[in-house]
Design a protein around this motif. Structure first.
Motif, PDB file in Angstrom:
ATOM      1  N   LEU A 180       2.763  17.706   8.853  1.00 35.49           N
ATOM      2  CA  LEU A 180       1.514  18.012   8.188  1.00 35.49           C
ATOM      3  C   LEU A 180       0.568  17.268   9.240  1.00 35.49           C
ATOM      4  O   LEU A 180       0.555  16.376   9.994  1.00 35.49           O
ATOM      5  N   GLY A 181      -0.497  18.187   9.318  1.00 34.24           N
ATOM      6  CA  GLY A 181      -1.617  18.138  10.381  1.00 34.24           C
ATOM      7  C   GLY A 181      -2.725  18.866  10.284  1.00 34.24           C
ATOM      8  O   GLY A 181      -2.399  19.800   9.286  1.00 34.24           O
ATOM      9  N   ALA A 182      -3.795  18.790  10.733  1.00 28.49           N
ATOM     10  CA  ALA A 182      -4.737  19.741  10.819  1.00 28.49           C
ATOM     11  C   ALA A 182      -5.744  19.777  11.882  1.00 28.49           C
ATOM     12  O   ALA A 182      -5.864  18.637  12.650  1.00 28.49           O
ATOM     13  N   LEU A 183      -6.076  20.970  12.392  1.00 26.36           N
ATOM     14  CA  LEU A 183      -6.641  20.975  13.874  1.00 26.36           C
ATOM     15  C   LEU A 183      -7.969  21.767  13.540  1.00 26.36           C
ATOM     16  O   LEU A 183      -7.837  23.032  13.000  1.00 26.36           O
ATOM     17  N   LEU A 184      -9.127  21.263  14.032  1.00 26.63           N
ATOM     18  CA  LEU A 184     -10.467  21.751  13.847  1.00 26.63           C
ATOM     19  C   LEU A 184     -10.716  22.338  15.187  1.00 26.63           C
ATOM     20  O   LEU A 184     -10.814  21.939  16.166  1.00 26.63           O
ATOM     21  N   VAL A 185     -10.794  23.721  15.271  1.00 25.54           N
ATOM     22  CA  VAL A 185     -11.198  24.550  16.316  1.00 25.54           C
ATOM     23  C   VAL A 185     -12.539  25.194  16.411  1.00 25.54           C
ATOM     24  O   VAL A 185     -13.024  25.991  15.308  1.00 25.54           O
ATOM     25  N   SER A 186     -13.363  24.900  17.514  1.00 25.60           N
ATOM     26  CA  SER A 186     -14.714  25.318  17.493  1.00 25.60           C
ATOM     27  C   SER A 186     -15.053  25.592  18.838  1.00 25.60           C
ATOM     28  O   SER A 186     -14.627  24.811  19.568  1.00 25.60           O
ATOM     29  N   ALA A 187     -16.167  26.308  18.922  1.00 24.85           N
ATOM     30  CA  ALA A 187     -16.827  26.262  20.574  1.00 24.85           C
ATOM     31  C   ALA A 187     -16.960  25.003  20.995  1.00 24.85           C
ATOM     32  O   ALA A 187     -16.918  24.756  22.288  1.00 24.85           O
ATOM     33  N   GLY A 188     -17.257  23.931  20.065  1.00 26.27           N
ATOM     34  CA  GLY A 188     -17.623  22.594  20.553  1.00 26.27           C
ATOM     35  C   GLY A 188     -16.237  21.733  20.925  1.00 26.27           C
ATOM     36  O   GLY A 188     -16.456  20.656  21.354  1.00 26.27           O
ATOM     37  N   GLY A 189     -15.200  22.292  20.819  1.00 26.02           N
ATOM     38  CA  GLY A 189     -14.260  21.688  21.197  1.00 26.02           C
ATOM     39  C   GLY A 189     -13.063  21.622  19.925  1.00 26.02           C
ATOM     40  O   GLY A 189     -13.292  22.036  18.918  1.00 26.02           O
ATOM     41  N   SER A 190     -11.847  21.125  20.221  1.00 26.73           N
ATOM     42  CA  SER A 190     -10.863  21.173  19.129  1.00 26.73           C
ATOM     43  C   SER A 190     -10.463  19.620  18.865  1.00 26.73           C
ATOM     44  O   SER A 190     -10.611  18.910  19.731  1.00 26.73           O
ATOM     45  N   THR A 191     -10.167  19.242  17.656  1.00 26.15           N
ATOM     46  CA  THR A 191      -9.840  18.017  17.301  1.00 26.15           C
ATOM     47  C   THR A 191      -8.397  18.245  16.327  1.00 26.15           C
ATOM     48  O   THR A 191      -8.641  18.862  15.220  1.00 26.15           O
ATOM     49  N   LEU A 192      -7.455  17.472  16.590  1.00 21.87           N
ATOM     50  CA  LEU A 192      -6.177  17.254  15.811  1.00 21.87           C
ATOM     51  C   LEU A 192      -6.424  15.992  14.931  1.00 21.87           C
ATOM     52  O   LEU A 192      -6.392  14.936  15.399  1.00 21.87           O
ATOM     53  N   VAL A 193      -6.355  16.283  13.761  1.00 19.87           N
ATOM     54  CA  VAL A 193      -6.265  15.333  12.785  1.00 19.87           C
ATOM     55  C   VAL A 193      -4.797  15.100  12.381  1.00 19.87           C
ATOM     56  O   VAL A 193      -4.177  15.850  11.689  1.00 19.87           O
ATOM     57  N   VAL A 194      -4.181  13.677  12.397  1.00 14.40           N
ATOM     58  CA  VAL A 194      -2.849  13.442  12.320  1.00 14.40           C
ATOM     59  C   VAL A 194      -2.713  12.206  11.671  1.00 14.40           C
ATOM     60  O   VAL A 194      -3.695  11.347  11.553  1.00 14.40           O
ATOM     61  N   ASP A 195      -1.792  11.881  10.608  1.00 17.21           N
ATOM     62  CA  ASP A 195      -1.811  10.470  10.031  1.00 17.21           C
ATOM     63  C   ASP A 195      -0.766   9.695  11.002  1.00 17.21           C
ATOM     64  O   ASP A 195      -0.259   9.998  12.257  1.00 17.21           O
ATOM     65  N   GLY A 196      -0.619   8.539  10.523  1.00 21.38           N
ATOM     66  CA  GLY A 196       0.241   7.462  11.498  1.00 21.38           C
ATOM     67  C   GLY A 196       1.421   7.750  11.997  1.00 21.38           C
ATOM     68  O   GLY A 196       1.589   7.236  13.153  1.00 21.38           O
ATOM     69  N   ARG A 197       2.202   8.614  11.262  1.00 23.81           N
ATOM     70  CA  ARG A 197       3.471   8.861  11.732  1.00 23.81           C
ATOM     71  C   ARG A 197       3.467   9.521  13.050  1.00 23.81           C
ATOM     72  O   ARG A 197       4.149   9.545  13.930  1.00 23.81           O
ATOM     73  N   ILE A 224      -7.985  13.534  19.480  1.00 20.43           N
ATOM     74  CA  ILE A 224      -6.903  13.217  18.474  1.00 20.43           C
ATOM     75  C   ILE A 224      -7.697  12.308  17.431  1.00 20.43           C
ATOM     76  O   ILE A 224      -8.223  11.181  17.915  1.00 20.43           O
ATOM     77  N   GLU A 225      -7.714  12.480  16.080  1.00 16.18           N
ATOM     78  CA  GLU A 225      -8.305  11.765  14.986  1.00 16.18           C
ATOM     79  C   GLU A 225      -7.161  11.074  14.082  1.00 16.18           C
ATOM     80  O   GLU A 225      -6.421  11.890  13.587  1.00 16.18           O
ATOM     81  N   LEU A 226      -7.279   9.949  13.941  1.00 17.13           N
ATOM     82  CA  LEU A 226      -6.421   9.452  12.925  1.00 17.13           C
ATOM     83  C   LEU A 226      -6.762   9.546  11.526  1.00 17.13           C
ATOM     84  O   LEU A 226      -7.876   9.154  11.173  1.00 17.13           O
ATOM     85  N   ALA A 227      -5.820  10.021  10.426  1.00 16.05           N
ATOM     86  CA  ALA A 227      -6.390  10.149   9.122  1.00 16.05           C
ATOM     87  C   ALA A 227      -5.689   8.649   8.783  1.00 16.05           C
ATOM     88  O   ALA A 227      -4.583   8.588   8.384  1.00 16.05           O
ATOM     89  N   ASP A 228      -6.450   7.782   8.257  1.00 14.22           N
ATOM     90  CA  ASP A 228      -6.104   6.717   8.133  1.00 14.22           C
ATOM     91  C   ASP A 228      -6.126   6.547   6.438  1.00 14.22           C
ATOM     92  O   ASP A 228      -5.123   5.918   5.765  1.00 14.22           O
ATOM     93  N   ARG A 229      -6.815   7.172   6.038  1.00 14.53           N
ATOM     94  CA  ARG A 229      -6.867   7.356   4.347  1.00 14.53           C
ATOM     95  C   ARG A 229      -6.362   8.500   3.707  1.00 14.53           C
ATOM     96  O   ARG A 229      -5.216   8.476   3.253  1.00 14.53           O
ATOM     97  N   SER A 230      -7.002   9.719   3.830  1.00 13.78           N
ATOM     98  CA  SER A 230      -6.399  10.895   3.678  1.00 13.78           C
ATOM     99  C   SER A 230      -6.808  11.871   4.763  1.00 13.78           C
ATOM    100  O   SER A 230      -7.802  11.634   5.351  1.00 13.78           O
ATOM    101  N   LEU A 231      -6.008  12.914   4.835  1.00 14.53           N
ATOM    102  CA  LEU A 231      -6.148  13.948   5.892  1.00 14.53           C
ATOM    103  C   LEU A 231      -7.643  14.543   5.822  1.00 14.53           C
ATOM    104  O   LEU A 231      -8.255  14.872   6.444  1.00 14.53           O
ATOM    105  N   GLU A 232      -7.946  14.876   4.296  1.00 19.51           N
ATOM    106  CA  GLU A 232      -9.206  15.690   4.102  1.00 19.51           C
ATOM    107  C   GLU A 232     -10.396  14.722   4.572  1.00 19.51           C
ATOM    108  O   GLU A 232     -11.329  15.101   4.850  1.00 19.51           O
TER     109      GLU A 232
END
Ligand code: GLY
Ligand code: MN
Ligand code: MN
Length: 389
Positions: A48-65, A85-93
């Motif tokens: 499980l993960g989510a990657l935001l891709v835009s011209a401004g850069g990319s961020t991968l959101v993952v949980d603590g695992r 890299i962004e930590l999803a501490d509560r929920s991915l969304e």
């Protein structure tokens, strides 16, 4: 570590290619959630993960695992130097909404319609709405997209081709090795277990799908699951198996007949062999994928067997065992792709005659400038003989 794992895939180029494709899809950013797409773009292979891709850069959101491994990979992998890299501490969304609301210029946010559940979509929409209500920024509109990353994945780069070629060579070795396990008196389950063990011994991470061993009347079911049936003299037996090697899938089918041979099964076998050969001859850059299906179907039509060919002629291979391009009748998929060098797919015509049995023959094909290269290498022989027998 395999040879190809030592060379990092061109992640930077893949992300840049996707950024260029966003405008054409009517979005300013894409939220990638389909796991094979995450692996392709940034090497993330968690569940499980989510990657935001835009011209401004990319961020991968993952949980603590995954936070430690994902951060380490970004720090050390060429092409991922700028990946945040962004930590999803509560929920991915919630974390995705935070990243989106903190990025300028995202008015239309694409999601992968085929790879986001309705509940996650609703939660994302709700969280973005809450963020909008709490501040003075407006939330982007969520837009359904399809095939943006899949289209890029369709044409393999040199590293992927090398991996698939190696994998197909190994799977051909599996095919040659398992033919002697197909004998009257053994059950489909036993033969399937032998095939799976041989796949592992050949260096594959795992089987690419549940191995098919379909004997006698079961061979007339295109996707039969192996069961307790004991192989009988005279049976036709469809053996369809695949392996995952360094993340990449290969897929091979051979059909054999146990003695005594019958003329009617031989006719089916020869018909499918001819359809398979015609389809391979039709492969060339610039032709529509549907024309390969047409070539196979024409042969079977000529032999009065078209009604028994109940599936498409092939499918793309890569990080998924079934991916783009689809080699089917025009109109049965969203797009009829034009074949290009670097595409890898199966060619697997089959006929399935209830009461009589079925035959399928499947090989893996690479499109090259001059036509194609057949990556799998196993003789097509009704007795299951390999080259050195
Ligand atoms: N058994 C999966 C396939 O051949 O497509
Ligand atoms: Mn198969
Ligand atoms: Mn297949």
């Amino acid at each position: 570590l395999t040879r190809n794992a030592l060379v990092s895939p061109p992640y930077g180029g893949r992300l840049a290619f996707l950024v260029d494709a966003l405008g054409g899809a009517g979005v300013d950013a894409l939220l990638v959630t389909h796991p094979p797409n995450l692996r392709y773009l940034v090497g993330f292979d968690g569940s499980l993960g989510a990657l935001l891709v835009s011209a401004g850069g990319s961020t991968l959101v993952v949980d603590g695992r995954y936070i430690t491994s994902a951060s380490a990979r970004a720090a050390t992998t060429p092409g991922l130097e700028n990946l945040r890299i962004e930590l999803a501490d509560r929920s991915l969304e919630e974390a995705v909404a935070r990243v989106v609301m903190g990025s300028a210029g995202i008015f239309n946010l694409g999601v992968e319609a085929a790879a986001i559940s309705l509940s996650r979509f609703d939660r994302l929409s709700h969280t973005l709405g809450m963020a909008e209500a709490a501040g003075d920024l407006s939330a982007p509109r969520l837009r359904a997209t399809e095939h943006l990353v899949e289209r890029a994945r369709m044409v393999k780069d040199d590293g992927e081709v090398a991996t698939l070629r190696d994998a197909a060579r190994r799977l051909s070795g599996v095919a040659a090795a398992v033919m002697s396990d197909v004998r009257a008196g053994r059950t489909e389950h036993e033969v399937a277990a032998d095939i799976d063990a041989t796949i592992r011994r050949a260096g594959f991470e795992r089987s690419a799908f549940e191995t098919i061993v379909a004997s006698g009347p079961n061979s007339a079911l295109p996707h039969a699951r192996p069961g307790g049936r004991t192989l009988q003299p005279g049976d036709g037996v469809v053996l369809d198996f695949g392996g995952v090697y360094d993340g990449y899938c290969v897929d091979l089918t051979r059909t054999v007949q146990l003695a005594p041979l019958s003329e009617e099964f031989g006719r089916l076998f020869d018909a499918v062999s001819a359809a398979h050969a015609a389809a391979i001859r039709a492969v060339a850059p610039g032709v529509p994928a549907s024309s390969i299906d047409r070539a196979a179907r024409l042969v079977l039509e000529g032999l009065g067997l078209a009604e028994y060919f109940v599936h498409g002629t092939g499918h793309g291979l890569g990080l998924e065992v079934h991916e783009e391009p689809r080699l089917t009748k025009p109109g049965s998929t969203q797009t009829d792709e034009t074949l290009m060098p670097g595409m890898v797919f199966t060619i697997e015509p089959g006929v399935y005659v209830p009461g009589l049995g079925g035959v399928r023959i499947e090989d893996d094909i690479l499109v090259v400038r001059q036509g194609c290269e057949v990556l799998t290498d196993m003789p097509i022989d009704r007795l299951g003989r390999s080259r050195d027998e």
